[in-house]
Scaffold this active site. Structure first.
Site, PDB file in Angstrom:
ATOM      1  N   LYS A  81       0.823  -1.221   0.000  1.00 50.22           N
ATOM      2  CA  LYS A  81       0.000   0.000   0.000  1.00 50.22           C
ATOM      3  C   LYS A  81       0.850   1.262   0.000  1.00 50.22           C
ATOM      4  O   LYS A  81       0.457   2.274  -0.573  1.00 50.22           O
ATOM      5  CB  LYS A  81      -0.956   0.006   1.205  1.00 50.22           C
ATOM      6  N   LYS A 134      -4.943  -9.815  -6.317  1.00 49.64           N
ATOM      7  CA  LYS A 134      -6.258 -10.057  -5.717  1.00 49.64           C
ATOM      8  C   LYS A 134      -7.277  -9.035  -6.238  1.00 49.64           C
ATOM      9  O   LYS A 134      -6.904  -7.908  -6.605  1.00 49.64           O
ATOM     10  CB  LYS A 134      -6.182 -10.045  -4.192  1.00 49.64           C
ATOM     11  N   LYS A 182     -10.718  -3.121  -4.309  1.00 47.90           N
ATOM     12  CA  LYS A 182     -11.433  -1.871  -4.563  1.00 47.90           C
ATOM     13  C   LYS A 182     -10.508  -0.846  -5.192  1.00 47.90           C
ATOM     14  O   LYS A 182     -10.944   0.062  -5.896  1.00 47.90           O
ATOM     15  CB  LYS A 182     -11.919  -1.269  -3.230  1.00 47.90           C
TER      16      LYS A 182
HETATM   17  P1  TYM Z   1     -10.779  -5.079   3.740  1.00 51.46           P
HETATM   18  O1  TYM Z   1     -11.724  -3.963   3.990  1.00 51.46           O
HETATM   19  O2  TYM Z   1      -9.688  -4.863   2.762  1.00 51.46           O
HETATM   20  O3  TYM Z   1     -11.564  -6.368   3.294  1.00 51.46           O
HETATM   21  C1  TYM Z   1     -12.674  -6.838   4.028  1.00 51.46           C
HETATM   22  C2  TYM Z   1     -12.678  -8.355   4.048  1.00 51.46           C
HETATM   23  O4  TYM Z   1     -12.733  -8.846   2.693  1.00 51.46           O
HETATM   24  C3  TYM Z   1     -11.656  -9.748   2.462  1.00 51.46           C
HETATM   25  N1  TYM Z   1     -11.198  -9.602   1.072  1.00 51.46           N
HETATM   26  C4  TYM Z   1     -11.035 -10.623   0.239  1.00 51.46           C
HETATM   27  N2  TYM Z   1     -11.216 -11.947   0.389  1.00 51.46           N
HETATM   28  C5  TYM Z   1     -10.960 -12.739  -0.674  1.00 51.46           C
HETATM   29  N3  TYM Z   1     -10.543 -12.245  -1.887  1.00 51.46           N
HETATM   30  C6  TYM Z   1     -10.340 -10.937  -2.074  1.00 51.46           C
HETATM   31  N4  TYM Z   1      -9.948 -10.468  -3.257  1.00 51.46           N
HETATM   32  C7  TYM Z   1     -10.596 -10.045  -0.978  1.00 51.46           C
HETATM   33  N5  TYM Z   1     -10.510  -8.702  -0.831  1.00 51.46           N
HETATM   34  C8  TYM Z   1     -10.888  -8.453   0.435  1.00 51.46           C
HETATM   35  C9  TYM Z   1     -10.566  -9.324   3.444  1.00 51.46           C
HETATM   36  O5  TYM Z   1      -9.663 -10.359   3.693  1.00 51.46           O
HETATM   37  C10 TYM Z   1     -11.393  -8.937   4.644  1.00 51.46           C
HETATM   38  O6  TYM Z   1     -11.713 -10.088   5.403  1.00 51.46           O
HETATM   39  N6  TYM Z   1      -7.694  -4.855   7.705  1.00 51.46           N
HETATM   40  C11 TYM Z   1      -8.983  -5.341   7.229  1.00 51.46           C
HETATM   41  C12 TYM Z   1     -10.149  -4.799   8.030  1.00 51.46           C
HETATM   42  C13 TYM Z   1     -10.049  -4.970   9.511  1.00 51.46           C
HETATM   43  C14 TYM Z   1     -10.256  -6.191  10.214  1.00 51.46           C
HETATM   44  C15 TYM Z   1     -10.097  -5.847  11.591  1.00 51.46           C
HETATM   45  C16 TYM Z   1     -10.537  -7.502   9.820  1.00 51.46           C
HETATM   46  C17 TYM Z   1      -9.796  -4.004  10.413  1.00 51.46           C
HETATM   47  N7  TYM Z   1      -9.823  -4.508  11.664  1.00 51.46           N
HETATM   48  C18 TYM Z   1     -10.213  -6.811  12.576  1.00 51.46           C
HETATM   49  C19 TYM Z   1     -10.648  -8.469  10.829  1.00 51.46           C
HETATM   50  C20 TYM Z   1     -10.491  -8.114  12.175  1.00 51.46           C
HETATM   51  C21 TYM Z   1      -9.188  -4.908   5.788  1.00 51.46           C
HETATM   52  O7  TYM Z   1      -8.596  -3.952   5.339  1.00 51.46           O
HETATM   53  O8  TYM Z   1     -10.160  -5.593   5.118  1.00 51.46           O
END
Ligand code: TYM
Length: 334
Positions: A114, A198, A201
């Protein structure tokens, strides 16, 4: 150790939810509600580690909530709220900033991705983001965390932080070591344009992803344009490994159709990719467009959505404050 199982997970409100979020996270969030107490958080404080336009952020929080509800998360069963409304997240994050080690953060691959080549210009928030993520989970003493495979390293860090806190403050088993729950079928949905990246967004081309709000027409166009292969679908899974885009399409099909990967591959072997694409388009339209329609319907009543966040915040805050009281004592804060 406390035996009580508790699920926590978070999603950033940074724009359209897509098929990766849906298959990698949201569908698991929904099914876990049947088995355990669940807390699902819209992590707006994580989102601002990269600049967000304030009006867009406000809109995106409600859109993400609408996505949660449309996917099937039930606010009567699970706690749903936005992170910044429970101040305990930032308080615990500060305490954990003092427990976590620079060397641990330096290993985080997502920061490297990032921040890009000039990491001097990245926000400090982006660097310590995994500590906030650990705080999110540990604030509720969550035991299980459903996420996509891209979050695995952050979860491992959360476990290290929990363990170090328990050692440093002489309170063995105080924080449970949170277990990642990662889908076995499809832990990483890949871009439709480049099967080595992957689905995300932040990818510039909208043709790289299926958004939950895409119309049937958009889904048809995106799958038609999705990269696949000029040769027929191979029989041998090892052959398919060499064609990541085609592999991704088959995995998506297998996951949504609830048929095992081997069964799908057997059915598809020897056929042209256009055959797979026709079938995939059909099940995607059936699965995704009702969710998109429901999101739009829910967004028409913003006060209802805000009410859900308010109730969720109140419930989350009670657990957070109870735990924080003990955490402050353990650390020596008066
Ligand atoms: P974020 O917002 O990027 O994504 C949310 C959830 O979607 C999953 N995900 C995917 N799974 C499979 N294939 C993909 N291409 C894909 N893109 C996104 C992510 O793995 C996630 O589960 N840091 C985290 C948010 C967060 C969080 C937490 C998660 C903040 N605090 C505490 C668990 C526990 C994030 O940026 O997810």
């Amino acid at each position: 150790m406390s035996k009580k199982k508790l699920v926590f997970s978070g999603v950033q409100p940074t724009g359209n939810l897509h098929l990766g979020n849906y298959l990698g996270a949201l569908k698991n969030f929904v099914s876990l509600q049947k088995e355990m107490k669940c807390i699902y958080c819209i992590v707006d404080l994580h989102a601002i580690t990269i600049y967000q336009k304030p009006d867009e952020l406000r809109t995106n929080v409600l859109e993400t909530l609408a996505g949660f509800l449309a996917a099937g998360i039930d606010p009567d069963k699970s706690i749903i709220f936005n992170q910044s409304s429970v101040s305990g997240h930032t308080e615990l994050a500060w305490i954990l900033n003092c427990v976590s080690r620079m060397g641990w953060l330096n290993r985080m691959t997502q920061f490297k991705d990032k921040a890009g080549p000039d990491k001097e210009k990245a926000s400090v928030g982006l660097y310590i983001y995994p500590n906030l993520m650990a705080a999110d989970i540990l604030l509720y003493k969550a035991t299980h965390v459903p996420v996509g495979a891209d979050q695995k390293q952050h979860l491992e860090l959360s476990r290290d932080i929990a363990q170090k806190f328990n050692n440093d403050f002489n309170c063995k088993d105080f924080f449970p070591l949170p277990e990642p729950l990662i889908s076995k079928n499809i832990s990483r949905v890949m871009s439709l344009r480049d099967g080595t990246k992957k689905m995300s967004k932040s990818e510039e081309s909208d043709f790289s992803r299926i958004n939950l709000k895409d119309s049937a027409d958009q889904i048809i166009k995106k799958i038609k344009k999705a990269k696949s292969d000029s040769e027929p679908i191979p029989e041998n899974p090892q052959e398919l490994e060499k064609k990541p885009e085609a592999l991704n399409l088959i995995k998506i099909y297998s996951d949504i159709s609830k048929n095992s990967f081997d069964k799908v591959l057997k059915e598809m072997a020897g056929k042209e990719y256009s055959f797979l694409k026709t079938n995939l388009t059909e099940i995607l339209i059936n699965e995704i467009t009702p969710v998109g329609k429901e999101i739009n319907k829910l967004l028409a009543d913003k006060s209802h959505l805000k009410q859900i966040l308010k109730k969720g915040k109140e419930k989350a805050n009670i657990i957070a404050e109870e735990n924080l009281k003990i955490i402050r004592e353990k650390v020596g804060l008066i």
